[in-house]
Design a protein around this motif. Structure first.
Motif, PDB file in Angstrom:
ATOM      1  N   LYS A   1     -66.946 -79.243 117.362  1.00 29.70           N
ATOM      2  CA  LYS A   1     -67.981 -79.944 116.594  1.00 29.70           C
ATOM      3  C   LYS A   1     -68.387 -81.269 117.237  1.00 29.70           C
ATOM      4  CE  LYS A   1     -65.593 -79.731 112.709  1.00 29.70           C
ATOM      5  NZ  LYS A   1     -64.569 -78.700 112.999  1.00 29.70           N
ATOM      6  N   GLY A   2     -67.395 -82.083 117.641  1.00 31.85           N
ATOM      7  CA  GLY A   2     -67.710 -83.399 118.178  1.00 31.85           C
ATOM      8  C   GLY A   2     -68.533 -83.350 119.443  1.00 31.85           C
ATOM      9  N   LYS A   3     -68.132 -82.540 120.403  1.00 27.57           N
ATOM     10  CA  LYS A   3     -68.864 -82.440 121.665  1.00 27.57           C
ATOM     11  C   LYS A   3     -70.248 -81.831 121.450  1.00 27.57           C
ATOM     12  CE  LYS A   3     -64.990 -82.201 124.923  1.00 27.57           C
ATOM     13  NZ  LYS A   3     -64.325 -81.372 125.965  1.00 27.57           N
ATOM     14  N   PHE A   4     -70.350 -80.900 120.510  1.00 30.68           N
ATOM     15  CA  PHE A   4     -71.655 -80.303 120.247  1.00 30.68           C
ATOM     16  C   PHE A   4     -72.624 -81.357 119.720  1.00 30.68           C
ATOM     17  CE2 PHE A   4     -74.840 -78.139 117.693  1.00 30.68           C
ATOM     18  CZ  PHE A   4     -75.240 -77.115 118.532  1.00 30.68           C
ATOM     19  N   VAL A   5     -72.164 -82.205 118.804  1.00 28.13           N
ATOM     20  CA  VAL A   5     -73.014 -83.273 118.272  1.00 28.13           C
ATOM     21  C   VAL A   5     -73.442 -84.219 119.385  1.00 28.13           C
ATOM     22  CG1 VAL A   5     -73.053 -85.290 116.764  1.00 28.13           C
ATOM     23  CG2 VAL A   5     -72.074 -83.154 115.936  1.00 28.13           C
ATOM     24  N   VAL A   6     -72.494 -84.613 120.239  1.00 23.77           N
ATOM     25  CA  VAL A   6     -72.809 -85.508 121.354  1.00 23.77           C
ATOM     26  C   VAL A   6     -73.855 -84.877 122.260  1.00 23.77           C
ATOM     27  CG1 VAL A   6     -71.886 -86.580 123.448  1.00 23.77           C
ATOM     28  CG2 VAL A   6     -70.595 -86.708 121.309  1.00 23.77           C
TER      29      VAL A   6
END
Length: 255
Positions: A95-100
């Protein structure tokens, strides 16, 4: 990878970021364009990208256009593209890398428009820069991380890239710079966010989420194979190729 076989509840649970973004697209459209509530209309005017206003110090307009759309069809086809191409990448990156990645590509598209487009009063909005950033990450996989994507899905990505690039220049009223710089942004950030990434596996997604519910539940891997996720019939890929082509055509035509 790009064939969605999850139920509605599974989709929301497995891919919360993509689900949130799609819900946000339609929620904002409902408030701003359908209901035309006063505060929502003002919010849309506050968020539209315009070069002159960005130059005047309103730098939030490099971000806010990513979530806004011109009309229902614009929101629909951007969301459709996100539903097709976003889930696998969200699962692979987390989730975190996708948002970034999504924000980086979207901002790159808006920043490129601001820097390169000579029209100070050019205004723009839409998630297509971020979505082209998703294509950029997949393109990087095809070229440099072949272990993350199989041959059939690589061919789909290359076809989408070729069609999208052609239509970006062929159709009128397109934010060309937004598309190109969004694609470049996704490609540029791919080496960083793909570290430790794993190939997409729907079975692994289901197993992980099921184990989080109860450690007492056991799973038979063959259960998911009964749905024949692994078949790579020519007809299926032709069908989905047509669907993706039509979605991309409508996406680019509406922007």
């Amino acid at each position: 990878m790009f064939v969605r076989t999850e139920s509605f509840k599974e989709f929301i649970r497995f891919y919360p970021i993509v689900s949130f973004l799609v819900g946000l697209h339609f929620a904002l459209w409902l408030l701003m364009d359908f209901l035309q509530l006063g505060f929502a209309v003002d919010l849309k005017e506050w968020g539209i990208g315009m070069n002159a206003l960005i130059l005047n110090g309103e730098y939030w307009r490099l971000v806010t256009p990513i979530f806004l759309h011109g009309d229902f069809t614009h929101a629909l086809f951007n969301s459709f593209s996100l539903v097709l191409f976003g889930p696998a990448l969200e699962q692979m990156l987390g989730k975190g890398k996708f948002v970034v990645m999504y924000l980086f590509a979207g901002i790159a598209g808006n920043l490129g428009t601001f820097i390169v487009n000579p029209d100070a009063y050019y205004w723009h909005l839409g998630a297509s820069g971020a979505i082209f950033g998703i294509f950029g990450v997949y393109l990087f996989m095809v070229m440099n991380r072949k272990h993350l994507i199989d041959t059939a899905n690589s061919q789909i990505i290359l076809a989408i890239f070729a069609i999208g690039l052609f239509m970006t220049f062929a159709r009128p009223n397109i934010n060309i710079f937004g598309h190109l710089f969004g694609l470049i942004g996704g490609f540029a950030i791919a080496p960083v966010i793909l570290k430790n990434a794993r190939r997409f596996s729907l079975w692994q997604v289901r197993t992980r989420h099921s184990r989080s519910d109860s450690d007492d539940i056991s799973f038979d891997p063959n259960r998911w194979q009964k749905r024949k996720y692994g078949r790579k019939s020519t007809g299926k890929y032709i069908l989905w190729g047509i669907i993706i082509f039509l979605a991309l055509f409508a996406l680019v035509n509406r922007m």
